[in-house]
Design an enzyme around this catalytic site. Structure first.
Site, PDB file in Angstrom:
ATOM      1  N   HIS A   1      -4.053  -0.330  -3.223  1.00  0.00           N
ATOM      2  CA  HIS A   1      -3.983  -1.680  -4.722  1.00  0.00           C
ATOM      3  C   HIS A   1      -4.512  -2.867  -4.400  1.00  0.00           C
ATOM      4  CE1 HIS A   1      -0.086   0.542  -5.162  1.00  0.00           C
ATOM      5  NE2 HIS A   1      -1.140   0.825  -5.954  1.00  0.00           N
TER       6      HIS A   1
ATOM      7  N   CYS B   1     -17.737 -14.714 -14.683  1.00  0.00           N
ATOM      8  CA  CYS B   1     -18.950 -14.516 -14.603  1.00  0.00           C
ATOM      9  C   CYS B   1     -19.629 -13.463 -13.126  1.00  0.00           C
ATOM     10  CB  CYS B   1     -20.104 -15.443 -13.980  1.00  0.00           C
ATOM     11  SG  CYS B   1     -18.888 -16.403 -12.600  1.00  0.00           S
TER      12      CYS B   1
ATOM     13  N   SER C   1       8.313   4.209  -0.693  1.00  0.00           N
ATOM     14  CA  SER C   1       9.275   4.913  -2.031  1.00  0.00           C
ATOM     15  C   SER C   1       9.170   5.959  -2.456  1.00  0.00           C
ATOM     16  CB  SER C   1      10.666   3.588  -2.378  1.00  0.00           C
ATOM     17  OG  SER C   1       9.789   3.303  -3.349  1.00  0.00           O
TER      18      SER C   1
ATOM     19  N   ILE D   1      -1.483  -4.278  -0.057  1.00  0.00           N
ATOM     20  CA  ILE D   1      -2.864  -5.711  -0.100  1.00  0.00           C
ATOM     21  C   ILE D   1      -2.746  -6.244   1.706  1.00  0.00           C
ATOM     22  CG2 ILE D   1      -2.203  -5.519  -2.759  1.00  0.00           C
ATOM     23  CD1 ILE D   1      -0.850  -8.286  -1.840  1.00  0.00           C
ATOM     24  N   ASP D   2      -1.538  -6.132   2.667  1.00  0.00           N
ATOM     25  CA  ASP D   2      -1.745  -7.307   3.547  1.00  0.00           C
ATOM     26  C   ASP D   2      -3.004  -7.315   4.578  1.00  0.00           C
ATOM     27  OD1 ASP D   2      -0.796  -5.366   5.063  1.00  0.00           O
ATOM     28  OD2 ASP D   2       1.324  -5.435   4.577  1.00  0.00           O
TER      29      ASP D   2
ATOM     30  N   CYS E   1     -19.131 -20.987 -13.370  1.00  0.00           N
ATOM     31  CA  CYS E   1     -18.419 -21.488 -14.852  1.00  0.00           C
ATOM     32  C   CYS E   1     -17.519 -21.677 -15.248  1.00  0.00           C
ATOM     33  CB  CYS E   1     -19.248 -20.379 -15.363  1.00  0.00           C
ATOM     34  SG  CYS E   1     -18.230 -19.088 -14.725  1.00  0.00           S
TER      35      CYS E   1
END
Ligand code: NAD
Ligand code: ZN
Length: 249
Positions: A123, A134, A197, A107-108, A159
């Site tokens: 991911h 919302c 892995s 996610i980097d 919201c």
């Protein structure tokens, strides 16, 4: 283990012969950028806590304050990380037509920062977040700013719904990048796995869609026996040498 000239030449030959090559990366490709992975012996985060509990949808829903206290400072360090030689060589390999794209569990955002164009972030990523009520989207930094001002969990300005990052948490369904990656894997001759892995499903199942496998991972993986070539080495060292063998500048 050190990367021998033999193994790199063999890898370069397999790559040059393949008509359709994809790459699958995991947290191990980013450890040399200073981001710890989950399962490395001695340094992996897994040895300190169970990520399936700390970075899960139920953790966010049941105890959002603790979820953010635990995850946000850690994720914020990922944002400042820089791509390393392995990310950069993979970007060059795409530029030279040697690979079609990269499927990453990370996610980097380091593949995109390195200049890779076709990247499936299965991911998710840390560029944006959204309101769970919302759906309004915000840059990721909104989470950080509110958290630092003492607003935990961070809230939607429209919201007041709770904000969440655009990452796939444990217990979340897979996102659209995962399904596009499966499409892209159709007819794949070669999959190069780097720093994973191969234990987190459903991504750990992806090697079965490729005719041939190359695995570059410091520790053994369940797919090693099926691979045409395995290098239990550092991704940085392997890609430094591979770049030379492929004459990439
Ligand atoms: P993992 O932690 O399960 O496995 C990483 C593997 O990489 C290990 O087997 C380790 O031996 C190997 N490794 C570590 N450093 C290496 C190096 N320099 N060169 C070669 N191999 C190296 O990682 P995973 O398979 O990606 O699964 C973990 C999950 O955690 C993923 O879903 C991922 O989204 C998430 N995660 C992401 C980050 C990130 O974005 N950088 C960091 C931690 C966890
Ligand atoms: Zn909202």
């Amino acid at each position: 283990m050190a990367v021998t000239e033999n193994i790199v030449i063999k890898a370069a030959e397999i790559i040059k012969k393949s008509r359709k090559t994809l790459v699958l990366t995991g947290a191990g490709i980013s450890t040399e950028s200073g981001i710890p992975d989950y399962r490395s012996k001695g340094t992996g985060l897994w040895e300190k806590y169970d990520p399936t509990r700390k970075a899960s949808l139920s953790a966010l829903m049941c105890n959002p304050k603790e979820f953010y206290e635990f995850n946000l400072p850690r994720w914020s360090t990922y944002i400042d990380a820089k791509p390393n030689i392995a990310h950069r060589v993979l970007a060059l390999m795409e530029e030279h037509g040697l690979i079609e794209g990269i499927i990453t569990q990370n996610i980097d955002g380091l593949h995109i920062k390195a200049g890779s164009k076709r990247v499936w972030e299965v991911h998710g990523h840390l560029r944006t977040c959204h309101c769970m009520e919302c759906g309004k989207s915000y840059p990721f930094v909104e989470l950080k700013e509110q958290y630092e001002m003492g607003i935990n969990p961070p809230r939607c300005k429209k919201c007041s719904g709770m904000l969440r990052p655009d990452v796939v948490l444990f217990e979340d369904p897979m996102g659209k990048d995962y399904y596009s990656a499966l499409e892209a894997l159709r007819g794949c001759d070669l999959l190069i796995v780097v720093g994973s892995s191969l234990q987190v499903y459903p991504v750990a199942d992806m090697p079965r869609y490729a005719k041939k496998l190359i695995i570059i991972n410091r520790e053994p993986t369940p797919w090693d026996p099926k691979a045409a070539l395995v290098s239990h080495s550092s991704a940085g060292e392997f890609f430094t040498k591979l770049a030379k063998a492929l004459n990439l500048e």
